[in-house]
Design a protein around this motif. Sequence first.
Motif, PDB file in Angstrom:
ATOM      1  N   THR A  29       0.864  -1.176   0.000  1.00 37.50           N
ATOM      2  CA  THR A  29       0.000   0.000   0.000  1.00 37.50           C
ATOM      3  C   THR A  29       0.898   1.222   0.000  1.00 37.50           C
ATOM      4  OG1 THR A  29      -1.759  -1.135   1.215  1.00 37.50           O
ATOM      5  CG2 THR A  29      -1.754   1.273   1.314  1.00 37.50           C
ATOM      6  N   TRP A  30       0.540   2.197  -0.823  1.00 37.70           N
ATOM      7  CA  TRP A  30       1.296   3.445  -0.890  1.00 37.70           C
ATOM      8  C   TRP A  30       1.127   4.170   0.442  1.00 37.70           C
ATOM      9  CZ3 TRP A  30       4.729   5.730  -4.015  1.00 37.70           C
ATOM     10  CH2 TRP A  30       4.894   7.110  -3.967  1.00 37.70           C
ATOM     11  N   ASP A  31       2.239   4.396   1.173  1.00 38.38           N
ATOM     12  CA  ASP A  31       2.153   5.120   2.438  1.00 38.38           C
ATOM     13  C   ASP A  31       2.870   6.466   2.386  1.00 38.38           C
ATOM     14  OD1 ASP A  31       4.888   4.568   2.826  1.00 38.38           O
ATOM     15  OD2 ASP A  31       4.524   3.068   4.375  1.00 38.38           O
ATOM     16  N   GLY A  32       3.529   6.772   1.246  1.00 40.84           N
ATOM     17  CA  GLY A  32       4.151   8.074   1.067  1.00 40.84           C
ATOM     18  C   GLY A  32       5.229   8.405   2.087  1.00 40.84           C
ATOM     19  N   GLY A  33       5.856   7.377   2.661  1.00 38.98           N
ATOM     20  CA  GLY A  33       6.815   7.582   3.741  1.00 38.98           C
ATOM     21  C   GLY A  33       8.182   8.088   3.329  1.00 38.98           C
ATOM     22  N   GLY A  34       8.422   8.232   2.046  1.00 36.31           N
ATOM     23  CA  GLY A  34       9.707   8.756   1.585  1.00 36.31           C
ATOM     24  C   GLY A  34       9.834  10.238   1.900  1.00 36.31           C
ATOM     25  N   ALA A  35      10.922  10.844   1.482  1.00 35.54           N
ATOM     26  CA  ALA A  35      11.130  12.273   1.690  1.00 35.54           C
ATOM     27  C   ALA A  35       9.944  13.070   1.148  1.00 35.54           C
ATOM     28  CB  ALA A  35      12.424  12.712   1.004  1.00 35.54           C
ATOM     29  N   ALA A  36       9.726  14.239   1.733  1.00 33.00           N
ATOM     30  CA  ALA A  36       8.566  15.057   1.361  1.00 33.00           C
ATOM     31  C   ALA A  36       8.507  15.369  -0.127  1.00 33.00           C
ATOM     32  CB  ALA A  36       8.561  16.355   2.162  1.00 33.00           C
ATOM     33  N   ASP A  37       9.663  15.479  -0.779  1.00 29.85           N
ATOM     34  CA  ASP A  37       9.689  15.811  -2.202  1.00 29.85           C
ATOM     35  C   ASP A  37       9.927  14.590  -3.089  1.00 29.85           C
ATOM     36  OD1 ASP A  37      12.323  15.358  -1.489  1.00 29.85           O
ATOM     37  OD2 ASP A  37      13.120  17.105  -2.549  1.00 29.85           O
ATOM     38  N   ASP A  38       9.763  13.401  -2.524  1.00 32.60           N
ATOM     39  CA  ASP A  38       9.971  12.151  -3.272  1.00 32.60           C
ATOM     40  C   ASP A  38       8.627  11.478  -3.509  1.00 32.60           C
ATOM     41  OD1 ASP A  38      10.594   9.673  -4.314  1.00 32.60           O
ATOM     42  OD2 ASP A  38      12.171   9.253  -2.864  1.00 32.60           O
ATOM     43  N   PHE A  39       8.175  11.512  -4.755  1.00 30.78           N
ATOM     44  CA  PHE A  39       6.874  10.959  -5.125  1.00 30.78           C
ATOM     45  C   PHE A  39       7.016   9.679  -5.951  1.00 30.78           C
ATOM     46  CE2 PHE A  39       6.689  15.616  -4.906  1.00 30.78           C
ATOM     47  CZ  PHE A  39       5.758  15.769  -3.888  1.00 30.78           C
ATOM     48  N   ASN A  40       8.216   9.111  -5.992  1.00 30.82           N
ATOM     49  CA  ASN A  40       8.517   8.027  -6.920  1.00 30.82           C
ATOM     50  C   ASN A  40       8.045   6.662  -6.442  1.00 30.82           C
ATOM     51  OD1 ASN A  40       9.723   9.677  -8.837  1.00 30.82           O
ATOM     52  ND2 ASN A  40      11.713   9.554  -7.814  1.00 30.82           N
ATOM     53  N   TRP A  41       7.425   5.939  -7.373  1.00 29.92           N
ATOM     54  CA  TRP A  41       7.036   4.546  -7.183  1.00 29.92           C
ATOM     55  C   TRP A  41       8.248   3.725  -6.752  1.00 29.92           C
ATOM     56  CZ3 TRP A  41       2.552   1.550  -8.870  1.00 29.92           C
ATOM     57  CH2 TRP A  41       2.772   0.171  -8.983  1.00 29.92           C
TER      58      TRP A  41
END
Length: 181
Positions: A5-17
Amino acid sequence: TIDPTWDGGGAADDFNWSTADNWSGNVIPHTTELVTFDSTSTKNCTIDVLGDWSGGNFTIALGYDTGVVTQGTGVAITIGNFSQAGGTFTGSDANITVNGTFSLTAGAFTSTSATLSVAGSTFTISGTPTFTHNSGTIEFNGVADQTVTTNGVTFSDFKVNNSGNSIIISGNLDVDGTLNV
């Protein structure tokens, strides 16, 4: 394994799959795992590199309402079943292949400017979503009868290539470009 599940936990400016930290368990999707975008995070996602993920089910669930999933330029996608009940999907210039069913019930879907191929038994647009054809082709290439529920949307180019089986259209078929049956 647990389906990612996409949780978006990377850096704030990192939107990469392709960033593991953006996925539950901090592992990018592999092989045919079910991929889900939901209220866990509405951070946008860019499908930049798929790795070895191909043919899994792809779900944009209710709750991902403000999120946007964008197909990266030149990144072809092969999906099992596609289901969208919220959020936004934005196609690019590469093919999208749906080997199963396609269901769009809410949100906004902008197709690829290349070819969206659907091999499953049903292609359904229902409810009040927005479908934008992006001047691309939609091709129905199943090996059995296929039912297409249009909900009044407009297609650019509409192609039937389903091995001599029936296409059953429910709703008006509005084609701006070429109709090829």
